[in-house]
Motif scaffolding. Structure first.
Motif, PDB file in Angstrom:
ATOM      1  N   ALA A 175       0.833  -1.203   0.000  1.00 14.94           N
ATOM      2  CA  ALA A 175       0.000   0.000   0.000  1.00 14.94           C
ATOM      3  C   ALA A 175       0.870   1.256   0.000  1.00 14.94           C
ATOM      4  N   LEU A 176       1.931   1.239   0.810  1.00 19.48           N
ATOM      5  CA  LEU A 176       2.808   2.410   0.891  1.00 19.48           C
ATOM      6  C   LEU A 176       3.588   2.613  -0.403  1.00 19.48           C
ATOM      7  N   LEU A 177       4.234   1.535  -0.890  1.00 19.33           N
ATOM      8  CA  LEU A 177       5.075   1.664  -2.089  1.00 19.33           C
ATOM      9  C   LEU A 177       4.231   1.933  -3.335  1.00 19.33           C
ATOM     10  N   ALA A 178       3.027   1.336  -3.411  1.00 16.54           N
ATOM     11  CA  ALA A 178       2.158   1.589  -4.559  1.00 16.54           C
ATOM     12  C   ALA A 178       1.716   3.043  -4.589  1.00 16.54           C
ATOM     13  N   ALA A 179       1.439   3.618  -3.405  1.00 11.52           N
ATOM     14  CA  ALA A 179       1.052   5.037  -3.346  1.00 11.52           C
ATOM     15  C   ALA A 179       2.196   5.927  -3.811  1.00 11.52           C
ATOM     16  N   VAL A 180       3.414   5.592  -3.389  1.00 12.11           N
ATOM     17  CA  VAL A 180       4.580   6.400  -3.784  1.00 12.11           C
ATOM     18  C   VAL A 180       4.815   6.301  -5.290  1.00 12.11           C
ATOM     19  N   LEU A 181       4.854   5.045  -5.823  1.00  9.83           N
ATOM     20  CA  LEU A 181       5.125   4.886  -7.254  1.00  9.83           C
ATOM     21  C   LEU A 181       3.971   5.418  -8.103  1.00  9.83           C
ATOM     22  N   GLY A 182       2.734   5.234  -7.627  1.00  8.91           N
ATOM     23  CA  GLY A 182       1.584   5.790  -8.350  1.00  8.91           C
ATOM     24  C   GLY A 182       1.640   7.293  -8.407  1.00  8.91           C
ATOM     25  N   GLY A 183       2.067   7.904  -7.287  1.00  9.41           N
ATOM     26  CA  GLY A 183       2.217   9.370  -7.271  1.00  9.41           C
ATOM     27  C   GLY A 183       3.253   9.841  -8.276  1.00  9.41           C
ATOM     28  N   ILE A 184       4.368   9.118  -8.339  1.00  5.17           N
ATOM     29  CA  ILE A 184       5.410   9.468  -9.319  1.00  5.17           C
ATOM     30  C   ILE A 184       4.867   9.316 -10.735  1.00  5.17           C
ATOM     31  N   GLY A 185       4.116   8.214 -10.959  1.00  7.38           N
ATOM     32  CA  GLY A 185       3.533   7.987 -12.290  1.00  7.38           C
ATOM     33  C   GLY A 185       2.555   9.077 -12.670  1.00  7.38           C
ATOM     34  N   MET A 186       1.777   9.590 -11.719  1.00  7.44           N
ATOM     35  CA  MET A 186       0.807  10.648 -12.018  1.00  7.44           C
ATOM     36  C   MET A 186       1.515  11.951 -12.365  1.00  7.44           C
ATOM     37  N   VAL A 187       2.566  12.274 -11.600  1.00 15.22           N
ATOM     38  CA  VAL A 187       3.334  13.498 -11.896  1.00 15.22           C
ATOM     39  C   VAL A 187       3.990  13.385 -13.261  1.00 15.22           C
ATOM     40  N   TRP A 188       4.517  12.234 -13.565  1.00 15.87           N
ATOM     41  CA  TRP A 188       5.249  12.030 -14.812  1.00 15.87           C
ATOM     42  C   TRP A 188       4.299  12.049 -16.018  1.00 15.87           C
ATOM     43  N   SER A 189       3.171  11.315 -15.898  1.00 18.91           N
ATOM     44  CA  SER A 189       2.278  11.181 -17.048  1.00 18.91           C
ATOM     45  C   SER A 189       1.143  12.199 -17.077  1.00 18.91           C
ATOM     46  N   LYS A 190       0.920  12.848 -15.909  1.00 23.02           N
ATOM     47  CA  LYS A 190      -0.220  13.777 -15.752  1.00 23.02           C
ATOM     48  C   LYS A 190      -1.541  13.071 -16.060  1.00 23.02           C
ATOM     49  N   ASP A 191      -1.614  11.795 -15.605  1.00 28.80           N
ATOM     50  CA  ASP A 191      -2.797  10.982 -15.908  1.00 28.80           C
ATOM     51  C   ASP A 191      -3.093  10.110 -14.692  1.00 28.80           C
ATOM     52  N   VAL A 192      -4.268  10.331 -14.055  1.00 34.51           N
ATOM     53  CA  VAL A 192      -4.644   9.572 -12.856  1.00 34.51           C
ATOM     54  C   VAL A 192      -4.810   8.084 -13.181  1.00 34.51           C
ATOM     55  N   THR A 193      -5.373   7.774 -14.350  1.00 39.03           N
ATOM     56  CA  THR A 193      -5.588   6.382 -14.735  1.00 39.03           C
ATOM     57  C   THR A 193      -4.261   5.639 -14.848  1.00 39.03           C
ATOM     58  N   PHE A 194      -3.296   6.296 -15.451  1.00 35.97           N
ATOM     59  CA  PHE A 194      -1.966   5.699 -15.587  1.00 35.97           C
ATOM     60  C   PHE A 194      -1.373   5.417 -14.199  1.00 35.97           C
ATOM     61  N   ALA A 195      -1.525   6.374 -13.289  1.00 36.22           N
ATOM     62  CA  ALA A 195      -0.999   6.196 -11.929  1.00 36.22           C
ATOM     63  C   ALA A 195      -1.663   5.011 -11.238  1.00 36.22           C
ATOM     64  N   LEU A 196      -2.967   4.829 -11.474  1.00 35.73           N
ATOM     65  CA  LEU A 196      -3.708   3.714 -10.864  1.00 35.73           C
ATOM     66  C   LEU A 196      -3.194   2.378 -11.390  1.00 35.73           C
ATOM     67  N   VAL A 197      -2.946   2.326 -12.697  1.00 36.66           N
ATOM     68  CA  VAL A 197      -2.410   1.103 -13.302  1.00 36.66           C
ATOM     69  C   VAL A 197      -1.074   0.737 -12.647  1.00 36.66           C
ATOM     70  N   ILE A 198      -0.201   1.722 -12.499  1.00 34.41           N
ATOM     71  CA  ILE A 198       1.120   1.498 -11.898  1.00 34.41           C
ATOM     72  C   ILE A 198       0.971   0.984 -10.463  1.00 34.41           C
ATOM     73  N   ALA A 199       0.104   1.646  -9.671  1.00 36.72           N
ATOM     74  CA  ALA A 199      -0.048   1.289  -8.262  1.00 36.72           C
ATOM     75  C   ALA A 199      -0.607  -0.125  -8.089  1.00 36.72           C
ATOM     76  N   ILE A 200      -1.663  -0.446  -8.844  1.00 34.84           N
ATOM     77  CA  ILE A 200      -2.284  -1.776  -8.713  1.00 34.84           C
ATOM     78  C   ILE A 200      -1.322  -2.868  -9.175  1.00 34.84           C
ATOM     79  N   ALA A 201      -0.622  -2.622 -10.267  1.00 35.81           N
ATOM     80  CA  ALA A 201       0.320  -3.616 -10.786  1.00 35.81           C
ATOM     81  C   ALA A 201       1.441  -3.880  -9.798  1.00 35.81           C
TER      82      ALA A 201
END
Length: 451
Positions: A371-397
């Motif tokens: 939960a902690l690491l997925a939130a961190v990596l998802g946050g990075i993915g959202m900043v990088w891609s500017k896309d919430v859906t992309f961040a969700l994919v990263i976090a769940i995966a």
């Protein structure tokens, strides 16, 4: 500085020394040192060393070994060798050895040494690793109404060659559940307290009645804790009905537990590791290559998963940037879990019987970490891609991949142990392969659906 005996014995066996050379190596060594060396050897090697021992020393060494190792050796002895060993040992030690013997050997002991066989049968009636397996029925029994003078006469009349526990127990007779006569523990006192008392005093006036006891069915670790905590030299063992069935001498219990801990330590630092150390480069490669080939085949499955989702990777190239991160984080989780599980199996902290509890605990730990690491990596993915859906994919995966790695890192060492393979060799390769297949599959499937 001379090498420890265990190392010298291992080197002699590795170089193929004959029995005469082994006898020369062992002739001036003390029995406790030989016993420690034997605990480190493989069963076949252990038997070779035991055969090279002089007869007078062999019996003493056998009594100093843990039950598992003693049983392995006893089962290789001829009947005549077994009988000679029992005859040369003190009765209490002979019963300890006989309790680990096959039934036909115990039958021979019943004919030749009935007292020893009776003591051994009482022990053998209890499970391996229980307190009852270590107790003896050879101890001094007093009656509460006895005088000190009568008790001292009983002590003096005891055969000095018979090794009996130093505490004296006051017992009385009572009817058991089936009407048979059983012993009830009334009190305990030491030989020193008896020697310092007035000759006319009654045992009932001197004995301690607030006693610490252990159930014969309890684990021997429990008995060890009681002996250590209360600084006793012996511990009374009671049956389910509360009747006295024997006493556990502290020295017998301690050498069994020390032997067990020594073997656990050897496994923890690696009986497999020692075998790998002794192997030639070709032998070591032959041991490890099959597992790596299996991993390579499984990882080709991960390659097929990626190839299947090639279109989505071409459309969202940023996905490829996060795949190594997910693989590396999950891989480290799996390696951590596998290392913890292998260590716990080797030290006895986790058993195959309780694998469900170990898996459940590791699942909870991984969910919290994920939960902690997925939130961190998802946050990075959202900043990088500017896309919430992309961040969700990263976090769940990442969460799914970590959970897979934890489950595989826990179960694969246990399965390997159950099948007789070295968990340290098999855990890493298979955990990594399964985690990649499932992690990449979830990641790319979610990406296809959501993006």
């Amino acid at each position: 500085m001379a090498k420890p005996l265990g190392e010298r014995v291992a080197e002699a066996l590795k170089s193929g020394e004959g029995e005469a050379a082994l006898q020369k190596l062992l002739c001036d060594e003390r029995a406790p040192d030989i016993a420690v060396a034997l605990e480190n050897l493989e069963p076949g090697q252990c038997e070779r060393i035991f055969e090279a021992l002089e007869h007078d020393c062999a019996g003493e060494v056998l009594t100093l070994l843990g039950p598992e190792r003693a049983r392995e050796i006893v089962e290789t002895l001829r009947l005549d060798q077994f009988r000679r060993l029992l005859e040369d040992l003190p009765p209490r030690d002979a019963a300890l050895v006989a309790a680990e013997a096959p039934e036909e050997y115990l039958e021979a002991a019943r004919r030749d040494l009935p007292d020893v066989a009776a003591d051994a049968e009482i022990r053998a009636a209890y499970p391996e690793g229980s307190a009852g397996r270590l107790m003896t029925n050879r101890f001094l029994r007093l009656r509460p109404e006895m005088t000190v003078a009568e008790a001292l006469d009983l002590v003096r009349d005891t055969d000095p060659s018979i090794d009996v526990p130093s505490n004296l127990y006051a017992v009385s007779q009572a009817a058991g559940p089936s009407g048979e006569q059983r012993e009830t523990l009334e009190g305990v006192l030491s030989i020193r307290a008896l020697a310092m008392a007035d000759a006319g005093q009654r045992i009932s006036e001197l004995m301690a009645t607030d006693m610490v006891t252990v159930k014969a069915e309890a684990e021997d670790d429990e008995a060890a804790n009681l002996l250590s905590t209360h600084k006793f030299s012996t511990l009374p063992a009671l049956d389910r009905d509360g009747f006295l069935v024997g006493v556990i001498p502290g020295d017998d219990l301690m050498h069994v537990l020390v032997a067990r801990m020594h073997r656990r330590y050897s496994r923890a630092v690696g009986t497999d590791a020692q075998a790998m150390e002794d192997a030639t480069p070709l032998q070591a490669a032959k041991i490890r290559v099959p597992w790596l080939l299996g991993t390579m085949l499984l990882e080709l499955g991960a390659g097929l998963v990626i190839a299947h989702y090639n279109d989505v990777l071409e459309r969202v190239i940023l996905l490829a940037s996060f795949m190594p991160v997910i693989s590396a984080v999950a891989g480290n989780v799996g390696l951590q879990t596998a290392a913890i599980t292998v260590r716990a199996l080797d030290t006895g902290q986790v058993s195959l019987k309780h694998r469900g509890a170990a898996l459940l605990k590791e699942t909870y730990v991984t969910i919290l970490m994920g939960a902690l690491l997925a939130a961190v990596l998802g946050g990075i993915g959202m900043v990088w891609s500017k896309d919430v859906t992309f961040a969700l994919v990263i976090a769940i995966a990442l969460g799914c991949s970590m959970l897979t790695a934890a489950v595989m890192g826990t179960m694969i060492p246990m399965i390997s142990k159950k099948l007789g393979f070295d968990p340290a060799t098999t855990a890493g390769p298979f955990e990594t392969a399964f985690q990649d297949i499932i992690g990449f599959g979830v990641f790319l499937a979610l990406a296809t659906l959501m993006l």
